[in-house]
Design a protein around this motif. Structure first.
Motif, short mmCIF file in Angstrom:
data_model
loop_
_atom_site.label_atom_id
_atom_site.label_comp_id
_atom_site.label_asym_id
_atom_site.label_seq_id
_atom_site.Cartn_x
_atom_site.Cartn_y
_atom_site.Cartn_z
N ASN A 1 -10.71 4.43 0.30
CA ASN A 1 -10.08 3.20 -0.15
C ASN A 1 -10.86 2.05 0.48
O ASN A 1 -10.41 1.40 1.42
CB ASN A 1 -8.61 3.18 0.29
CG ASN A 1 -7.83 1.98 -0.21
OD1 ASN A 1 -8.36 1.12 -0.91
ND2 ASN A 1 -6.57 1.91 0.15
N ASP B 1 0.83 -1.20 0.00
CA ASP B 1 0.00 0.00 0.00
C ASP B 1 0.87 1.26 0.00
O ASP B 1 0.52 2.26 -0.62
CB ASP B 1 -0.93 -0.01 1.22
CG ASP B 1 -1.96 -1.12 1.13
OD1 ASP B 1 -2.93 -0.96 0.38
OD2 ASP B 1 -1.78 -2.15 1.80
N SER C 1 -10.97 9.41 -7.16
CA SER C 1 -9.78 9.43 -6.32
C SER C 1 -8.77 10.47 -6.79
O SER C 1 -8.79 10.90 -7.94
CB SER C 1 -9.08 8.06 -6.34
OG SER C 1 -9.99 7.00 -6.11
N GLU D 1 0.86 4.21 -2.95
CA GLU D 1 0.71 5.62 -2.59
C GLU D 1 1.81 6.47 -3.22
O GLU D 1 1.57 7.59 -3.67
CB GLU D 1 0.75 5.76 -1.07
CG GLU D 1 1.02 7.16 -0.54
CD GLU D 1 -0.10 8.14 -0.77
OE1 GLU D 1 0.15 9.35 -0.73
OE2 GLU D 1 -1.25 7.69 -1.00
N ASN E 1 -4.74 3.59 -5.27
CA ASN E 1 -4.80 2.75 -4.07
C ASN E 1 -5.35 1.37 -4.43
O ASN E 1 -5.74 1.12 -5.58
CB ASN E 1 -5.60 3.42 -2.94
CG ASN E 1 -7.07 3.62 -3.29
OD1 ASN E 1 -7.75 2.69 -3.71
ND2 ASN E 1 -7.57 4.83 -3.08
N ARG E 2 -5.40 0.49 -3.46
CA ARG E 2 -5.75 -0.90 -3.75
C ARG E 2 -7.19 -1.06 -4.23
O ARG E 2 -7.51 -2.04 -4.92
CB ARG E 2 -5.49 -1.77 -2.52
CG ARG E 2 -5.36 -3.26 -2.87
CD ARG E 2 -4.67 -4.03 -1.78
NE ARG E 2 -3.33 -3.53 -1.49
CZ ARG E 2 -2.25 -3.87 -2.18
NH1 ARG E 2 -2.33 -4.72 -3.19
NH2 ARG E 2 -1.08 -3.37 -1.86
N GLN F 1 0.88 7.46 8.80
CA GLN F 1 -0.31 6.90 8.15
C GLN F 1 -1.49 7.83 8.41
O GLN F 1 -1.61 8.43 9.47
CB GLN F 1 -0.59 5.52 8.75
CG GLN F 1 -1.87 4.85 8.28
CD GLN F 1 -2.05 3.47 8.90
OE1 GLN F 1 -1.22 3.01 9.67
NE2 GLN F 1 -3.14 2.81 8.57
N THR G 1 -6.17 4.77 5.56
CA THR G 1 -5.46 3.68 4.88
C THR G 1 -4.27 4.17 4.06
O THR G 1 -3.58 3.36 3.43
CB THR G 1 -6.43 2.94 3.93
OG1 THR G 1 -6.97 3.89 2.99
CG2 THR G 1 -7.56 2.28 4.70
N THR G 2 -4.02 5.47 4.06
CA THR G 2 -2.90 6.01 3.29
C THR G 2 -1.61 5.85 4.07
O THR G 2 -1.47 6.38 5.18
CB THR G 2 -3.14 7.50 2.97
OG1 THR G 2 -4.36 7.64 2.25
CG2 THR G 2 -1.99 8.05 2.15
N LYS H 1 -5.30 9.69 -5.83
CA LYS H 1 -4.09 8.88 -5.96
C LYS H 1 -4.45 7.41 -6.07
O LYS H 1 -5.55 6.98 -5.68
CB LYS H 1 -3.16 9.10 -4.77
CG LYS H 1 -2.70 10.55 -4.61
CD LYS H 1 -1.66 10.70 -3.51
CE LYS H 1 -0.29 10.29 -3.99
NZ LYS H 1 0.76 10.54 -2.97
#
Length: 768
Positions: free
Chosen positions: A469, A105, A494, A109, A498-499, A661, A664-665, A496
């Protein structure tokens, strides 16, 4: 040097929170993100009347004109948007989705800002460019093809502005559903469901000014140094003038021990300021029993005062004039067993006594809390018990006292105010009907957990994510992945990569959007957007940086064009809203009485306060009074049942953020205040539990959930770190440990995942 690439190590951290370490981390962040020097000025426009609202957290601003009203994690959030790195068609041409799934992750990012709309191509397993109009048409086609509007779910992140959130809920309700899973479902939903039953509104009853007048502050389940660092400046000032600050948390977080403010040079050379005067360490899941124990002891102290002919401990005037249900509550407290409360809380009676004395000695008490209080099975009961405790001494609705749930993301509270709610009130729906001339859906929709279940069984086929996310924020990660992959269409709006872009439906779109720091130029000129902070202040802000790419659209623009493509503009001229956001605010004022004269009021520096009725001692409850709620101490819990099977080998796990963090980033791989560097798969454990389990610090273990449904839930390869944490308790980071949280392990009433109380077993890793 990028500290995230240093050799993994455990190195205890002894300096105060903040200080030179914070300044160094800020510099490293700007370098790592390759933020152009010309954009450093962005930092000085955070929380400014002529700038933007910091996207980092929902803590309010002491002065909306303060040049230095930003913090380390605010810098990280801004730098992530201002990064020089880009993710466009050329990036996706080089990488298949399968290849990207192998990255962490943090690595995802670090690729940078999304620059153009993309559509998934199954044949090549890549994302390909798509035009905006074609993307909107594809979304509309999927939505119109569903046999029932309830076959779609619309997720909202707390980064979304009031204007976008209002348009989004209007679009979705005109489409025909109340399926609004949102980030509140995963964090503070327990606060939102508990407080209306006690004080009539699910928001803070304090404003920032109250911290100047409080003599006692109880901080439950929070880590301000990481999650809302600007709060530490308020606590610092309170501590310096002698206010009693109590930390109630299983972990003794560094920021609540000592803080060195980078904004006060003398702190940097003098070792900072001691914050908390008392630390109370409940076991995981022990908050309800602890708070009930304090309430019981307060009642006993009042009985003792009456017997001695002394001054009452209870605020009998407040109870008589403003409260209902106290007699039943008092009877329940008297009947409760002290041994049961002590055992369930994990707190010795002497510590409960000490906390009770601090509370009753306070003349103006603020109770604040974070997700450490909201993510347990009995979270709603615990928050109601805290409300009961505060009412016993009249600590609601007067200066320097009150309830303060501290939200995380910058507008998670405003989203709910704007109608992002799977259980809307009938009154709100009536106003939508009257203003817009349509009949909104009346049945309750799906929250986050129930949306995952509905995607798994095929009832929800289209998922639209407005920020966030979802794949990584939610519990039971493998099942969430399966649910998203079961969809006909997933849409992610979004800034950026992400998963959630990589865990997608059969058809999938990535729609890139402007960040809060960027200029949003529409036909009528640059547009400002509003947010509501944790203490109900609403203010307007404008981006100052040029957009990261020419194809980016604002969230408001994207939502309006989705609505236009899906519903047409017969009833609502969606595109006119895009031209001038003040038109959205005018319509918000028509629907929500608290926003009357919205445009005029928000134009003033600092904005305006949405004063909760409870702050003025008006109680929007069925009884018309503040309501004491009786909740029993539950003994037959999943944790108790698991411990009956496994004895002392059963551990209880809490998930938490690292310092590098935000939600979730993952900005970097360090957790400075907990002494963890260059790694995230760590497990904090008491040294006596290491001995009990025959394990040693530095070994690696696999973690297994103990649950009743026969599904194996595991997370492998975690480094054991000896840590000051209560016996029987473990700590680890999310989202790495989200696979361990069962989908149906949720808080009563709120349906919030129990991320702070997961029963688990440990086994030595075969790779250890």
């Amino acid at each position: 040097m990028d500290r995230s690439k240093t050799k993994p190590r455990i190195e205890p951290y002894t300096p105060p929170a903040g200080g030179l370490g914070s300044l160094k981390s800020t510099t490293l962040t700007l370098v790592r993100e390759k933020v152009p020097g010309s954009r450093y000025k962005t930092l000085f426009h955070q929380n400014q009347p002529d700038g933007f609202d910091c996207p980092g957290c929902a803590w309010p601003d002491r002065e909306h004109t303060s040049t230095f009203e930003f913090c380390e994690n605010g810098v990280k959030a801004v730098a992530a948007e201002a990064t020089a790195r880009r993710v466009g068609a050329d990036f996706f041409a080089r990488h298949t989705v399968a290849e990207l799934l192998e990255q962490s992750d943090h690595e995802l990012e670090q690729h940078g800002r999304l620059t153009e709309p993309m559509v998934y191509d199954a044949a090549s397993d890549r994302y390909l460019p798509i035009g905006w109009d074609e993307a909107f048409a594809r979304i509309a086609g999927h939505l119109r093809a569903l046999p029932d509007p309830d076959g779609a779910a619309f997720y909202v992140s707390g980064r979304t502005s009031n204007e976008t959130a209002f348009l989004f809920q209007l679009f979705v309700r005109m489409y025909g559903t109340n399926n609004f899973p949102d980030c509140s479902n995963l964090c503070h939903e327990s606060s939102s469901r508990a407080l209306p039953q006690t004080v009539g509104v699910g928001k803070a009853t304090v404003v920032l000014d109250d911290f100047e007048h409080a003599d006692t502050i109880m901080v439950f389940g929070q880590n301000p140094a990481t999650n809302h660092p600007r709060m530490l400046n308020e606590l610092r000032e309170c501590a310096k003038r002698g206010a009693a600050i109590v930390s109630i948390n299983p972990l003794k977080e560094r920021g609540l021990e000592r803080f060195s403010s980078p904004q006060h040079p003398m702190d940097l050379v003098g070792g900072g300021v001691a914050i908390s005067s008392l630390f109370i360490r409940p076991t995981l899941g022990g908050d309800f029993a602890l708070i009930k124990g304090v309430a019981k002891r307060v009642l006993e102290l009042d009985d003792e005062a009456v017997a001695a002919g002394g001054e009452r401990v209870l605020d009998v005037e407040f109870l008589a004039e403003h409260c209902s249900g106290f007699d039943a509550f008092a009877a329940d407290l008297r009947a409760e067993s002290w041994p049961d409360l002590v055992a369930a809380s994990g707190v010795p009676f002497e510590d409960i006594e000490a906390l009770s004395r601090v509370y009753v000695n306070g003349k103006a008490v603020i109770a604040t809390w974070g997700m450490g209080l909201t993510q347990h099975r009995d979270s709603v009961a615990a928050i109601q018990m805290l409300s009961n405790l505060m009412m016993m001494r009249g600590n609601i609705g007067r200066r320097g006292a009150g309830l303060c749930p501290v939200r995380g993301h910058s507008n998670v509270q405003g989203d709910r105010t704007m109608g992002i709610e799977d259980k809307p009130t009938q009154a709100f729906l009536d106003r939508l009907r009257d203003v817009y001339g349509f009949e909104p859906p009346r049945e309750h929709g799906l929250d986050a957990v129930d949306t995952i279940k509905a995607m798994l069984d095929g009832r929800v086929r289209v998922f639209v994510g407005l920020g966030g996310n979802f794949a990584m924020a939610t519990p039971d990660t493998p099942r969430t992945f399966e649910a998203l992959r079961n969809c006909a269409l997933t849409v992610q709006i979004s800034t950026k990569l992400n998963r959630s872009h990589l865990i997608h439906g059969h058809d999938a779109l990535i729609l890139p959007t402007l960040g809060r720091t960027e200029i949003d130029l529409q036909k009528s000129g640059p547009q400002g957007v509003t947010v509501e902070d944790s203490m109900c202040m609403v203010h307007l802000s404008y981006g100052i940086n040029p957009p990261a790419a020419g194809q980016l659209r604002s969230e408001t623009d994207i939502v309006a064009r989705m609505a236009h493509a899906t519903l047409g503009s017969g009833k609502v001229d969606w595109l006119s809203y895009v031209d001038d956001y003040s038109r959205i605010r005018d319509d918000i004022a028509k629907v929500l009485d608290a926003f009357r004269d919205f445009n005029a009021r928000v134009a003033k520096p600092g904005g305006f306060h949405l004063t909760p009725a409870s702050r003025e001692r008006r109680w929007l409850t069925p009884s018309g009074k503040a309501q004491f709620v009786v909740n029993a101490l539950e003994k037959d819990t999943p944790i108790a049942r698991a411990r009956a099977l496994h004895g002392d080998r059963l551990m209880v796990l809490m998930t938490a953020r690292s310092h590098d963090q935000y939600n979730t980033t993952i900005y970097a791989m360090d957790d400075r205040y907990r002494g963890v560097y260059g790694q995230r798969r760590v497990l904090f454990i008491h040294r006596d539990d290491l001995a009990l389990l025959g394990l040693s610090a530095g070994e690696r273990v696999d973690i297994f959930t103990v649950w009743h449904d026969g599904i194996e839930r595991r997370a492998d390869g975690f480094l054991l770190v000896e840590y000051d944490i209560p016996r029987g308790c473990l700590g680890a980071y999310f989202p790495e440990t989200n696979p361990l949280i069962p989908l149906d392990s949720v808080a009563d009433v709120s349906n919030t995942p129990t991320s702070k109380s997961v029963p688990v077993l440990l086994r030595r890793s075969q790779a250890s």
